[in-house]
Motif scaffolding. Structure first.
Motif: not given
Length: 505
Positions: A312-323
């Motif tokens: 979940m944390v890795a997925a959240i990081n990925f979203v932040i990275l995309l934004l």
């Protein structure tokens, strides 16, 4: 007079073409119900995909846009996925592809044929596809009745009435003659008499309920296929952005913007925690394979604890990275370089988290065995790692088209997952685990797809018939399954043949 003749000729050509398309649509619908009604998809699936493409591209050929490499790549992926129904029998992808393949085909058709010429990497392609599947399609259902009405004019109706009247007169005259002739022939030939007596039994076996479903299937699918192709040929431009005046002006498209100072603050705060977490992880992450675990933890506890949280944390990081990557906020050169460094730290920490989760799951599998769900989670983590690599490349090179790379990577990954032989890998891993630990969940293995049967036969031979009872049950189940050529599946055929040879010995 000449202009009127030309207009009539043009109208006639359009009518003839629409009539031909309508007849072809109903013919394709008849083929579809013959291939799939009451039958599992198999060889029939790639056959129908090819027929569907031939139908669509022939009758809408005037609308085909200039083909590029991605157009061919897209079709290649669709065709390879359709072939999985012939060459594989994985239950998970068997069901999932029933949804994925039609969606990919409809998106591909819209990209190739739509007058709006949507970009394949833009979200607008989805909306344009929905427009053609629903309003554009149903708009032409009334066209079906218009074609039929124009094809049979009033003069034709009068002629048909006369023909029908004459046919009824002929039947009335022939009925008493047939009674006499049939009675005489029945008396003259015993075989013919037996055939006549068997006719009522044949009629009893005809399912009028099934016939009704088949006819309804053909009518609805035929109209749907015609509406789809004619929605591209004769499309109506819908402007979904229009609003009534009382609701104010049309809203402009929203673009995501974030102040670079805010973005920098967020990244610094998050990365501080992540760097600390990664430092702690390195104290025992890579030593876990050598028995160095957190105090009081077993391998199973270590593997199970925090796994889903890390994902979940890795997925959240990925979203932040995309934004952060798609943000359109103005940034000076020095600030942009600093943000890039922070983004690289975020990518690095996310990669370590994925690796930690990957190792935990691998340890868990060594203790509890390999399953489809665990295999898919492994694959998902690898896929996320590849997405992070592309994102890291995008940080360094602004020209890298992120959306296009992700679409191509996603499509390739999905095709690879279909062709990798997931069930065979799971079965082999579990059998290797048995050789090391003596533990095997035989009930789970035999519930996998027929692709694993050859491997299970070899294993059972080596282990003195350990799985013979399970294999006999599977053999009986396979022999009960449908044998229609439309449902032909190579792994199922190979499993039946090898089981027959194995038990014949």
């Amino acid at each position: 007079m000449t202009e009127e003749m030309e207009m009539e000729t043009g109208t006639g050509l359009r009518l003839n073409r629409s009539l031909a398309a309508l007849l072809a649509a109903f013919l394709l619908a008849i083929v579809h119900q013959y291939l799939f009604y009451g039958k599992l998809a198999g060889l029939s699936y790639p056959i129908f995909v090819c027929l569907f493409y031939a139908f669509m591209l022939y009758y809408a050929k005037a609308k085909i846009r200039k083909l590029n490499k991605f157009s061919y790549f897209w079709f290649g992926a669709i065709f390879l996925l359709s072939l999985t129904y012939l060459f594989f029998h994985n239950f998970f992808f068997f069901g999932l592809n029933l949804l994925v393949i039609p969606v990919l085909i409809l998106l591909h058709m819209t990209y190739l044929l739509s007058d709006k010429r949507p970009a394949w990497s833009r979200l607008g392609l989805v909306g344009n596809t929905l427009e053609h599947v629903l309003p554009q399609n149903f708009r032409h259902w009334s066209t079906v009745f218009t074609i039929i009405k124009r094809t049979g004019g009033s003069k034709m109706k009068d002629e048909r009435k006369q023909v029908m009247g004459k046919v009824l007169i002929g039947l009335a005259i022939s009925f008493p003659i047939l009674l006499v002739v049939v009675t005489l022939l029945s008396s003259a030939d015993g075989v013919f008499h037996h055939v006549l007596l068997a006719l009522p039994n044949v009629l009893d076996r005809i399912s009028f309920g099934e016939s009704f479903v088949r006819v309804l299937w053909i009518i609805l699918l035929g109209m749907g296929l015609f509406g789809l192709v004619w929605g591209y040929v004769d499309s109506k431009i819908y402007d979904w952005n229009m609003q009534p005046k009382e609701y104010g002006p049309v809203l402009a498209p929203v673009s995501f913007k974030m102040d670079p100072i805010i973005m920098t603050t967020i990244l610094i705060a998050i990365n501080t925690v992540y760097v600390l977490f990664v430092f702690v992880q390195f104290s025992y992450l890579f030593g876990a394979w050598e028995g160095i675990l957190p105090e009081g933890s077993s391998y199973a506890d270590y593997a199970r604890s925090g796994f889903f949280e890390l994902i979940m944390v890795a997925a959240i990081n990925f979203v932040i990275l995309l934004l952060a990557l798609v943000s359109e906020g103005k940034r000076s050169g020095g600030l942009q370089k600093f943000i890039n460094v922070l983004l690289y730290i975020l990518v690095g920490c996310s990669t370590v988290m994925l690796y930690s989760a990957y190792t935990r799951l691998t340890l868990y599998e060594e203790v509890y065995g390999y399953t489809t769900t665990r295999f898919l989670v492994h694959a998902f983590m690898i896929f996320m790692g590849l997405l992070l690599v592309v994102a890291a490349l995008r940080i360094a090179v602004q020209r890298v088209p992120l959306a296009k790379c992700y679409i191509v990577l996603g499509l390739i990954s999905y095709v690879v997952m279909n062709y990798i032989g997931m069930d065979v890998i799971i079965a082999n891993k579990n059998m290797d685990r048995y050789a090391a630990s003596g533990k095997l969940d035989a009930n789970y293995l035999v519930r996998l797809s027929p692709e694993v049967i050859p491997s299970l036969i070899k294993f059972s031979e080596q282990e003195d018939g350990m799985l013979d009872d399970f294999l006999k049950n599977e053999w009986r189940e396979l022999n009960k399954r449908e044998q229609a050529w439309q449902s032909f599946n190579f792994p199922q055929y190979l499993a039946q043949r090898e089981l027959a040879e194995y038990f014949a010995q």
